[in-house]
Design a protein around this motif. Structure first.
Motif, PDB file in Angstrom:
ATOM      1  N   SER A   1       0.834  -1.316   0.053  1.00 60.55           N
ATOM      2  CA  SER A   1       0.101  -0.101  -0.123  1.00 60.55           C
ATOM      3  C   SER A   1       0.963   1.259  -0.028  1.00 60.55           C
ATOM      4  O   SER A   1       1.660   1.453   1.032  1.00 60.55           O
ATOM      5  CB  SER A   1      -0.967  -0.013   1.267  1.00 60.55           C
ATOM      6  OG  SER A   1      -1.905  -1.200   1.264  1.00 60.55           O
TER       7      SER A   1
ATOM      8  N   LYS B   1      -1.899   4.071  -3.835  1.00 62.74           N
ATOM      9  CA  LYS B   1      -1.545   3.289  -4.754  1.00 62.74           C
ATOM     10  C   LYS B   1      -1.625   1.902  -4.189  1.00 62.74           C
ATOM     11  O   LYS B   1      -0.828   1.401  -3.302  1.00 62.74           O
ATOM     12  CB  LYS B   1      -0.341   3.362  -5.668  1.00 62.74           C
ATOM     13  CG  LYS B   1      -0.200   2.222  -6.734  1.00 62.74           C
ATOM     14  CD  LYS B   1       1.354   2.777  -7.503  1.00 62.74           C
ATOM     15  CE  LYS B   1       1.541   1.744  -8.535  1.00 62.74           C
ATOM     16  NZ  LYS B   1       2.666   1.869  -9.255  1.00 62.74           N
ATOM     17  N   GLN B   2      -2.660   1.024  -4.412  1.00 58.42           N
ATOM     18  CA  GLN B   2      -2.555  -0.642  -3.995  1.00 58.42           C
ATOM     19  C   GLN B   2      -2.261  -1.463  -4.720  1.00 58.42           C
ATOM     20  O   GLN B   2      -2.764  -1.737  -5.946  1.00 58.42           O
ATOM     21  CB  GLN B   2      -4.060  -0.812  -3.576  1.00 58.42           C
ATOM     22  CG  GLN B   2      -4.237  -2.289  -2.745  1.00 58.42           C
ATOM     23  CD  GLN B   2      -3.443  -2.226  -1.350  1.00 58.42           C
ATOM     24  OE1 GLN B   2      -3.748  -1.212  -0.607  1.00 58.42           O
ATOM     25  NE2 GLN B   2      -2.908  -3.533  -1.063  1.00 58.42           N
ATOM     26  N   MET B   3      -1.093  -2.145  -4.511  1.00 55.23           N
ATOM     27  CA  MET B   3      -0.279  -3.210  -5.418  1.00 55.23           C
ATOM     28  C   MET B   3      -1.372  -4.585  -5.260  1.00 55.23           C
ATOM     29  O   MET B   3      -1.719  -5.115  -4.279  1.00 55.23           O
ATOM     30  CB  MET B   3       0.994  -3.549  -5.167  1.00 55.23           C
ATOM     31  CG  MET B   3       1.982  -2.419  -5.026  1.00 55.23           C
ATOM     32  SD  MET B   3       2.078  -1.584  -6.583  1.00 55.23           S
ATOM     33  CE  MET B   3       2.852  -3.145  -7.565  1.00 55.23           C
ATOM     34  N   LEU B   4      -1.894  -4.970  -6.347  1.00 51.47           N
ATOM     35  CA  LEU B   4      -2.564  -6.095  -6.621  1.00 51.47           C
ATOM     36  C   LEU B   4      -1.918  -7.356  -6.635  1.00 51.47           C
ATOM     37  O   LEU B   4      -1.999  -8.527  -6.175  1.00 51.47           O
ATOM     38  CB  LEU B   4      -3.615  -6.225  -7.463  1.00 51.47           C
ATOM     39  CG  LEU B   4      -4.624  -4.726  -7.572  1.00 51.47           C
ATOM     40  CD1 LEU B   4      -5.630  -4.806  -8.532  1.00 51.47           C
ATOM     41  CD2 LEU B   4      -5.356  -4.923  -6.183  1.00 51.47           C
ATOM     42  N   SER B   5      -0.564  -6.984  -7.651  1.00 51.88           N
ATOM     43  CA  SER B   5       0.562  -8.222  -7.767  1.00 51.88           C
ATOM     44  C   SER B   5       1.485  -7.311  -8.202  1.00 51.88           C
ATOM     45  O   SER B   5       1.562  -6.019  -8.104  1.00 51.88           O
ATOM     46  CB  SER B   5      -0.027  -9.071  -8.813  1.00 51.88           C
ATOM     47  OG  SER B   5      -0.013  -8.469 -10.094  1.00 51.88           O
TER      48      SER B   5
ATOM     49  N   ASN C   1       0.188  -5.167 -11.344  1.00 53.08           N
ATOM     50  CA  ASN C   1      -0.921  -4.609 -11.614  1.00 53.08           C
ATOM     51  C   ASN C   1      -1.388  -4.045 -10.283  1.00 53.08           C
ATOM     52  O   ASN C   1      -0.784  -4.570  -9.169  1.00 53.08           O
ATOM     53  CB  ASN C   1      -1.872  -5.431 -12.158  1.00 53.08           C
ATOM     54  CG  ASN C   1      -2.258  -6.464 -11.652  1.00 53.08           C
ATOM     55  OD1 ASN C   1      -2.840  -6.498 -10.464  1.00 53.08           O
ATOM     56  ND2 ASN C   1      -2.186  -7.676 -12.307  1.00 53.08           N
ATOM     57  N   SER C   2      -1.992  -2.723 -10.464  1.00 51.23           N
ATOM     58  CA  SER C   2      -2.311  -2.041  -9.030  1.00 51.23           C
ATOM     59  C   SER C   2      -3.496  -1.051  -9.312  1.00 51.23           C
ATOM     60  O   SER C   2      -3.845  -0.811 -10.733  1.00 51.23           O
ATOM     61  CB  SER C   2      -1.072  -1.166  -8.491  1.00 51.23           C
ATOM     62  OG  SER C   2      -0.592  -0.302  -9.791  1.00 51.23           O
ATOM     63  N   ILE C   3      -4.106  -0.764  -8.543  1.00 51.50           N
ATOM     64  CA  ILE C   3      -5.214   0.443  -8.478  1.00 51.50           C
ATOM     65  C   ILE C   3      -4.822   1.589  -7.779  1.00 51.50           C
ATOM     66  O   ILE C   3      -4.131   1.711  -6.880  1.00 51.50           O
ATOM     67  CB  ILE C   3      -6.447  -0.122  -7.950  1.00 51.50           C
ATOM     68  CG1 ILE C   3      -6.422  -0.561  -6.389  1.00 51.50           C
ATOM     69  CG2 ILE C   3      -6.972  -1.307  -8.771  1.00 51.50           C
ATOM     70  CD1 ILE C   3      -7.626  -0.951  -5.848  1.00 51.50           C
TER      71      ILE C   3
ATOM     72  N   TYR D   1      -6.239   2.265 -12.921  1.00 53.62           N
ATOM     73  CA  TYR D   1      -5.974   0.967 -12.703  1.00 53.62           C
ATOM     74  C   TYR D   1      -4.740   0.728 -13.888  1.00 53.62           C
ATOM     75  O   TYR D   1      -4.590   1.474 -14.919  1.00 53.62           O
ATOM     76  CB  TYR D   1      -6.792  -0.125 -13.593  1.00 53.62           C
ATOM     77  CG  TYR D   1      -6.371  -1.621 -13.716  1.00 53.62           C
ATOM     78  CD1 TYR D   1      -6.274  -2.381 -12.580  1.00 53.62           C
ATOM     79  CD2 TYR D   1      -5.930  -2.108 -14.866  1.00 53.62           C
ATOM     80  CE1 TYR D   1      -5.820  -3.959 -12.505  1.00 53.62           C
ATOM     81  CE2 TYR D   1      -5.617  -3.271 -15.048  1.00 53.62           C
ATOM     82  CZ  TYR D   1      -5.353  -4.068 -13.909  1.00 53.62           C
ATOM     83  OH  TYR D   1      -5.009  -5.429 -13.997  1.00 53.62           O
TER      84      TYR D   1
END
Length: 298
Positions: free
Chosen positions: A153, A227-231, A234-236, A294
């Motif tokens: 995060s 900015k939230q890292m999903l992997s 990729n992130s949102i 995204y």
């Protein structure tokens, strides 16, 4: 003895050969490790899709009128080039819609004109509940530098500028009641009719899609959020943004009166935009609100 010396010589050569091979293997291992380390730290980029809103307006002040900032939004695609782990340079392309409106309780004015028969007179008008709405669409090119912290995060902040090109702009005029008359000084008489001559009372006037001339807009932009890292790839993004216009956008004629009389068709008036009057201040493109993004690493 000679045999012993031969054996010793072979042994030394074998040790030398093994030593050289070990050195080679060690150099190879170090080289591979260095290459892996370097590749794992390669500067990468990201493709970013964005949507933002909800306040996007042509911002100005207007003496004697009430103003309402309109709603609008932006959608775009961006490319982010990572300068380092925490810094990136982002260039994008966005579509932006904006709107704004103004309202006068009463408008009035007068000016010299010539009627369809060639007689000079003074055209006078008074309107009630006058409203004008401006709408425009832009294609914009933002360029920002972004800083973000490390981790899953991350806090981020982006600052930069934006160039916005108008692709469509128009205004709409609404007047509840418009009273017009003609004062003929040479006869010392004021006519309040007939309507076909352009004198009378006209109700519920609505004129749409009148061209609005605007310049290219330049804005300073600020964005901050999470900015939230999903992997790893990729992130949102969830954040707030502020676009502040720098230059005056209005590119049309300047005038004092909002109602135009024409002796070609006297009963059909045309209407100027309030942005061209001396009562209006500089017109700027401002926007603020929430931005969602995204990103996909490449």
């Amino acid at each position: 003895r000679q045999r012993q010396m031969c054996i010793r010589d072979r042994y030394n050569k074998m040790n030398h050969l093994i030593s050289n091979k070990m050195r080679g293997i060690l150099v190879l291992v170090i080289s591979l490790n260095f290459c892996y380390s370097a590749s794992s730290q390669e500067i990468k980029g990201e493709i970013i899709g964005s949507v933002s809103g909800v306040f996007s307006t042509l911002d100005y002040s207007l003496n004697g009128a009430s103003l309402r900032n309109g709603k609008g939004g932006q959608v775009g695609v961006h490319y982010g080039y990572h300068l380092s782990e925490n810094y990136s340079l982002q260039l994008g392309l966005e579509y932006q819609s904006v709107s704004s409106s103004s309202r006068y309780e009463v408008i009035r004015g007068s000016y010299n004109a010539t009627d369809s028969e060639g007689e000079d007179f003074e055209f006078r008008y008074r309107g009630t509940n006058f409203q004008e709405q401006q709408k425009a669409q832009f294609v914009s090119i933002p360029l920002v530098v972004q800083y973000e912290t490390s981790g899953v995060s991350r806090f981020y902040i982006a600052v930069g500028g934006k160039v916005a090109l108008p692709i469509d702009a128009y205004y709409e005029t609404d007047i509840k009641t418009l009273n017009t008359s003609g004062f003929y000084r040479q006869y010392n008489v004021e006519l309040f009719d007939p309507e076909f001559a352009g004198f009378g009372t006209y109700r519920n006037i609505n004129v749409n899609n009148q061209d609005l001339e605007l310049k290219t807009a330049f804005s300073a932009t600020l964005e901050l959020g999470v900015k939230q890292m999903l992997s790893s790839n990729n992130s949102i993004y969830i954040g707030l943004f502020f676009d502040y216009g720098i230059n005056d956008l209005y590119d049309g004629e300047e005038f004092e009166d909002l109602v135009n009389y024409s002796n070609d068709i006297p009963s059909e008036f045309t209407y100027n935009t309030v942005l061209g009057t001396s009562n209006a201040s500089e017109v700027k493109l401002n926007a603020y609100g929430v931005k969602l993004k995204y990103s996909l690493g490449i």
